[in-house]
Structure formats: structure tokens, C-alpha cells
Design an enzyme around this catalytic site. Sequence first.
Site, PDB file in Angstrom:
ATOM      1  N   ASN A   9     -13.177  90.384 -42.886  1.00 43.40           N
ATOM      2  CA  ASN A   9     -11.855  89.986 -43.373  1.00 43.40           C
ATOM      3  C   ASN A   9     -11.824  88.455 -43.526  1.00 43.40           C
ATOM      4  O   ASN A   9     -11.812  87.709 -42.549  1.00 43.40           O
ATOM      5  CB  ASN A   9     -10.808  90.473 -42.355  1.00 43.40           C
ATOM      6  CG  ASN A   9      -9.391  90.182 -42.798  1.00 43.40           C
ATOM      7  OD1 ASN A   9      -9.131  89.197 -43.471  1.00 43.40           O
ATOM      8  ND2 ASN A   9      -8.481  91.053 -42.398  1.00 43.40           N
ATOM      9  N   LYS A  12      -8.985  86.533 -41.759  1.00 45.73           N
ATOM     10  CA  LYS A  12      -9.220  86.299 -40.324  1.00 45.73           C
ATOM     11  C   LYS A  12     -10.206  85.147 -40.143  1.00 45.73           C
ATOM     12  O   LYS A  12     -10.016  84.295 -39.280  1.00 45.73           O
ATOM     13  CB  LYS A  12      -9.817  87.543 -39.676  1.00 45.73           C
ATOM     14  CG  LYS A  12      -8.841  88.659 -39.414  1.00 45.73           C
ATOM     15  CD  LYS A  12      -9.560  89.734 -38.610  1.00 45.73           C
ATOM     16  CE  LYS A  12      -8.729  90.960 -38.374  1.00 45.73           C
ATOM     17  NZ  LYS A  12      -9.484  91.987 -37.659  1.00 45.73           N
ATOM     18  N   ASP A  67      -9.738  91.925 -33.114  1.00 39.79           N
ATOM     19  CA  ASP A  67      -9.119  93.168 -33.545  1.00 39.79           C
ATOM     20  C   ASP A  67      -7.624  93.000 -33.335  1.00 39.79           C
ATOM     21  O   ASP A  67      -7.188  92.537 -32.280  1.00 39.79           O
ATOM     22  CB  ASP A  67      -9.636  94.389 -32.772  1.00 39.79           C
ATOM     23  CG  ASP A  67      -9.346  95.658 -33.559  1.00 39.79           C
ATOM     24  OD1 ASP A  67      -9.919  95.818 -34.657  1.00 39.79           O
ATOM     25  OD2 ASP A  67      -8.529  96.476 -33.114  1.00 39.79           O
ATOM     26  N   LYS A 174       2.177  79.040 -38.623  1.00 40.24           N
ATOM     27  CA  LYS A 174       1.827  80.406 -38.214  1.00 40.24           C
ATOM     28  C   LYS A 174       0.825  80.355 -37.057  1.00 40.24           C
ATOM     29  O   LYS A 174       1.010  81.025 -36.038  1.00 40.24           O
ATOM     30  CB  LYS A 174       1.250  81.201 -39.399  1.00 40.24           C
ATOM     31  CG  LYS A 174       0.804  82.600 -38.976  1.00 40.24           C
ATOM     32  CD  LYS A 174       0.130  83.416 -40.075  1.00 40.24           C
ATOM     33  CE  LYS A 174      -0.482  84.682 -39.470  1.00 40.24           C
ATOM     34  NZ  LYS A 174      -1.285  85.469 -40.388  1.00 40.24           N
TER      35      LYS A 174
HETATM   36  P1  IMP Z   1      -8.569  95.156 -38.034  1.00 42.98           P
HETATM   37  O1  IMP Z   1      -9.641  94.692 -38.946  1.00 42.98           O
HETATM   38  O2  IMP Z   1      -8.693  96.590 -37.616  1.00 42.98           O
HETATM   39  O3  IMP Z   1      -8.363  94.230 -36.866  1.00 42.98           O
HETATM   40  O4  IMP Z   1      -7.258  95.122 -38.951  1.00 42.98           O
HETATM   41  C1  IMP Z   1      -6.214  94.294 -38.697  1.00 42.98           C
HETATM   42  C2  IMP Z   1      -5.073  94.612 -39.674  1.00 42.98           C
HETATM   43  O5  IMP Z   1      -3.845  94.276 -39.028  1.00 42.98           O
HETATM   44  C3  IMP Z   1      -5.127  93.730 -40.914  1.00 42.98           C
HETATM   45  O6  IMP Z   1      -5.795  94.358 -41.972  1.00 42.98           O
HETATM   46  C4  IMP Z   1      -3.641  93.553 -41.232  1.00 42.98           C
HETATM   47  O7  IMP Z   1      -3.168  94.680 -41.926  1.00 42.98           O
HETATM   48  C5  IMP Z   1      -3.010  93.533 -39.863  1.00 42.98           C
HETATM   49  N1  IMP Z   1      -2.933  92.150 -39.349  1.00 42.98           N
HETATM   50  C6  IMP Z   1      -3.641  91.620 -38.321  1.00 42.98           C
HETATM   51  N2  IMP Z   1      -3.333  90.325 -38.149  1.00 42.98           N
HETATM   52  C7  IMP Z   1      -2.424  90.030 -39.098  1.00 42.98           C
HETATM   53  C8  IMP Z   1      -1.748  88.814 -39.438  1.00 42.98           C
HETATM   54  O8  IMP Z   1      -1.937  87.741 -38.859  1.00 42.98           O
HETATM   55  N3  IMP Z   1      -0.880  88.910 -40.467  1.00 42.98           N
HETATM   56  C9  IMP Z   1      -0.644  90.068 -41.141  1.00 42.98           C
HETATM   57  N4  IMP Z   1      -1.277  91.207 -40.900  1.00 42.98           N
HETATM   58  C10 IMP Z   1      -2.158  91.195 -39.859  1.00 42.98           C
END
Ligand code: IMP
Length: 191
Positions: A9, A12, A67, A174
Amino acid sequence: MKVVAATANLNKLREMREILTGFEIISEGEAGFLEEVEETGSTFLENALLKARVVSKATGLPALADDSGLCVEALHGAPGIYSARYAQKFAPADWAAGNRAFLLHEMEGVVDRRAHFACAVALVFPNGREITAEGSTHGEILLAERGESGFGYDPLFYSFELQKSFAEAAEEEKNAVSHRGRALRALAELL
Ligand code: IMP
């Protein structure tokens, strides 16, 4: 310290670099890691550890994983660890927009709109040392999207601390109050 970000991502990755300025954070691709790690854990922390362990083992470098997700009180904590694929059945083309549309649909007529973002981070070293930290930030789900910045659910998340949506906030604003900012700064403290 040079670490590889155990994430595909790019949003991130960008935030990790902004928040952990004392680190040299390279991407998985730059470290030669091109696989997708399956997130089979049942908590944010388990999934962060799982990703960091795999990437550290494969690259021989310290690996930093995040995560994270959005937990809505009225939805009993959903989408939670499934935030990235919340609208999977309905919106295969554009995940972020589809997820937001699905969330708004699920929240139709819901009065209690309180929610929090949660983030677990794990830094795993090739020698097996593991450091973890967590962070959260509170707010509520807006009735419609507001703002253009950020990613994922940011346009729908009204931050109590910032008094605006995360997508209306500047990056530094943020990061100062976000779940990821808090988790990563706690991790840096532990180091
Ligand atoms: P992961 O890759 O399973 O950790 O997915 C995290 C998901 O949570 C992301 O794809 C977003 O949809 C959501 N998410 C996590 N952090 C944020 C943030 O800072 N802003 C907006 N959405 C977030």
C-alpha cells in the site's frame, strides 16, 4: 536504520516515511520482495507480525509492517481487520470508493456514528527480535464524503481532535493525531 516496509500500500508507505523521519524506509519492491502475504490473523497485531516476519525472512532486512482499519461502534467493530476488502462482493473495480459507498449504505439511518481507526505496527529483525506497538484515533462517520486528501476511508472520518475530516487535513495534521502516527511514534520510543 534501513528497514523494508512490509506493505504493497503506497499510501501507508508514504505515511510511514513522513512519520519515521529518522529511518531509511525502502519498499518491498526495492528489497526484491514481490509476493502478497495472506493476512490470516484475527487481530491487527497478529496480521502486522505475520507480514513483518515473512518480509524480514525473505529479504534479510528489518521489516516494518502496519495492519490497520476502521472500527465502527454501531457495526460492532466492522469493517475492522477486513477494512481493505469491505465491499469485495459489490465493488471489485475501485476498492476505496466502493468501500466508502458500502459503509455509507450500512450506516443509513444510524444515529450513533462513533468510530475509531486502529493500527498495529511490527518491526521484525532478521535475528528474530520483534517490537510492536499500537495506536488509535477517534471520530465519527460523516453523512457524506468531505475533502480530497489522504486515502481509504479518510473522506468519511471526522476526527474529533482535528474538528474536520482526515481528507480535509494536511498530511502533518493527520499524522499528528492518526492511529498510524501514534503507533509508529510509540514503536520509535520503544527502539
Ligand atoms: P490492511 O492492508 O489490511 O492493513 O488494510 C487497511 C485498510 O484500512 C486500508 O485499505 C483502508 O481501507 C483502511 N485504512 C487504514 N488506515 C487508514 C487511514 O489512515 N485512512 C483511511 N483508511 C485507512
